[in-house]
Motif scaffolding. Structure first.
Motif, PDB file in Angstrom:
ATOM      1  N   UNK A  80       0.835  -1.205   0.000  1.00  0.00           N
ATOM      2  CA  UNK A  80       0.000   0.000   0.000  1.00  0.00           C
ATOM      3  C   UNK A  80       0.870   1.256   0.000  1.00  0.00           C
ATOM      4  N   UNK A  81       1.882   1.271   0.868  1.00  0.00           N
ATOM      5  CA  UNK A  81       2.786   2.421   0.929  1.00  0.00           C
ATOM      6  C   UNK A  81       3.559   2.587  -0.373  1.00  0.00           C
ATOM      7  N   UNK A  82       4.031   1.468  -0.923  1.00  0.00           N
ATOM      8  CA  UNK A  82       4.780   1.526  -2.180  1.00  0.00           C
ATOM      9  C   UNK A  82       3.914   2.073  -3.319  1.00  0.00           C
ATOM     10  N   UNK A  83       2.646   1.674  -3.347  1.00  0.00           N
ATOM     11  CA  UNK A  83       1.736   2.159  -4.395  1.00  0.00           C
ATOM     12  C   UNK A  83       1.516   3.661  -4.273  1.00  0.00           C
ATOM     13  N   UNK A  84       1.274   4.121  -3.036  1.00  0.00           N
ATOM     14  CA  UNK A  84       1.074   5.558  -2.831  1.00  0.00           C
ATOM     15  C   UNK A  84       2.320   6.349  -3.205  1.00  0.00           C
ATOM     16  N   UNK A  85       3.486   5.853  -2.845  1.00  0.00           N
ATOM     17  CA  UNK A  85       4.729   6.550  -3.170  1.00  0.00           C
ATOM     18  C   UNK A  85       4.964   6.592  -4.683  1.00  0.00           C
ATOM     19  N   UNK A  86       4.652   5.499  -5.364  1.00  0.00           N
ATOM     20  CA  UNK A  86       4.810   5.455  -6.816  1.00  0.00           C
ATOM     21  C   UNK A  86       3.910   6.477  -7.503  1.00  0.00           C
ATOM     22  N   UNK A  87       2.651   6.528  -7.082  1.00  0.00           N
ATOM     23  CA  UNK A  87       1.694   7.470  -7.674  1.00  0.00           C
ATOM     24  C   UNK A  87       2.107   8.908  -7.374  1.00  0.00           C
ATOM     25  N   UNK A  88       2.463   9.183  -6.128  1.00  0.00           N
ATOM     26  CA  UNK A  88       2.845  10.541  -5.742  1.00  0.00           C
ATOM     27  C   UNK A  88       4.099  10.990  -6.484  1.00  0.00           C
ATOM     28  N   UNK A  89       5.076  10.085  -6.633  1.00  0.00           N
ATOM     29  CA  UNK A  89       6.303  10.424  -7.355  1.00  0.00           C
ATOM     30  C   UNK A  89       6.018  10.703  -8.824  1.00  0.00           C
ATOM     31  N   UNK A  90       5.183   9.875  -9.430  1.00  0.00           N
ATOM     32  CA  UNK A  90       4.838  10.076 -10.842  1.00  0.00           C
ATOM     33  C   UNK A  90       4.135  11.417 -11.059  1.00  0.00           C
ATOM     34  N   UNK A  91       3.221  11.768 -10.145  1.00  0.00           N
ATOM     35  CA  UNK A  91       2.517  13.049 -10.262  1.00  0.00           C
ATOM     36  C   UNK A  91       3.497  14.209 -10.106  1.00  0.00           C
ATOM     37  N   UNK A  92       4.405  14.113  -9.142  1.00  0.00           N
ATOM     38  CA  UNK A  92       5.384  15.186  -8.918  1.00  0.00           C
ATOM     39  C   UNK A  92       6.320  15.380 -10.093  1.00  0.00           C
ATOM     40  N   UNK A  93       6.839  14.271 -10.632  1.00  0.00           N
ATOM     41  CA  UNK A  93       7.750  14.367 -11.782  1.00  0.00           C
ATOM     42  C   UNK A  93       7.024  14.929 -13.001  1.00  0.00           C
TER      43      UNK A  93
END
Length: 283
Positions: A80-93
């Motif tokens: 769950x944490x990994x998924x949230x971090x992946x989505x948040x990183x993709x949005x930021x980049x």
């Protein structure tokens, strides 16, 4: 607790220092306010991420601090944490890249009717070339470079005869007129940079790069090399003067064309010839 507080103070202090810092950008003198806006957006995104990461570290240090009798849990994965971090990183980049792509498209899309200037960099000086009365720049090649032809213009190209050559002098621009800047280098990587214009580009040996801008403020501005190019890199400086159309045309009328420089070189060589003949042994 002290370590967590120190981390939070470092995060807050770093962001505040950047906001209130007196070492901000120089006042803009071209149309590229888009670049300032893009840099500002990038700062807020990266600043928010920096603060969030440091704050999370401070929370972990406090929340999971050593307590007598507490046993650590082994949790190698957290999907769950990994998924949230992946989505948040993709949005930021994406948020950082997309504005830059739009600005880059504008940066290399030269408007019709823009004036042209060629900038040549070499260790460690600047030279410039402007189109003559025909409005076209002649061809050039490094094989033609000499003391009499510092920019390497093709002497057999009729389009280059009236090209205006500024070798080592100041470059002038007309205020309010779009300018396409053609860039080339004859030795190593250079970078033509005027901080107030917010525009720069690498100069790659064997290639011609370009960008465009419109000067919107009259004045005298420093030209810097923004690519480490050798021992005297810091001394590779020049001046750009932005002025009215009348002042610009008066300056342009005083400059020498390639044909005039070539004729002067031939005259000087002919005048030296008798002296060389007399200096030969046996004369």
């Amino acid at each position: 607790m002290p370590t967590a507080i120190i981390l939070l103070l470092v995060a807050v202090g770093s962001v505040l220092f950047h906001i209130v810092s007196p070492w901000w950008w120089t006042p803009i003198a071209s149309n590229w306010s888009y670049i300032d806006h893009t840099l500002t957006a990038t700062f807020w995104i990266t600043g928010a991420v920096f603060f969030a990461v440091v704050a999370f570290m401070a929370y972990c240090i406090f929340r999971f601090r050593h307590v007598e009798g507490r046993k650590a849990d082994y949790e190698p994965e957290n999907r769950k944490l990994e998924s949230w971090l992946t989505v948040a990183t993709a949005i930021g980049v994406t948020a950082m890249l997309v504005p830059g792509l739009f600005v880059w498209h504008q940066f290399i899309t030269v408007p019709a009717g823009a004036a042209q200037v060629e900038v040549m960099g070499q260790q460690w000086r600047w030279s410039y070339r402007l189109p003559g009365a025909d409005g076209r720049l002649g061809t050039s090649d490094v094989q033609y470079i000499s003391a009499e032809n510092p920019l390497g213009l093709n002497p057999n190209d009729p389009n280059g005869k009236d090209d205006v050559i500024i070798d080592g002098g100041d470059l002038h621009f007309q205020i309010g007129r779009p300018i396409k800047v053609l860039l080339r280098s004859v030795d190593v990587l250079h970078n033509f940079y005027v901080p107030e214009f917010r525009a720069k580009m690498d100069m790659v040996p064997g290639s011609v790069t370009y960008f465009w801008f419109t000067p919107i403020r009259a004045g005298e501005f420093d030209v810097l090399c923004a690519e480490l190019c050798g021992l005297a890199h810091s001394q590779m400086r020049g001046k750009v003067i932005v002025e009215s159309a009348q002042a610009y045309n008066a300056w342009l009328a005083q400059q020498k064309t390639f044909a005039e420089m070539s004729a002067r070189s031939r005259t000087a060589a002919a005048e030296r010839q008798p002296d060389q003949e007399r200096a030969r042994p046996g004369r």
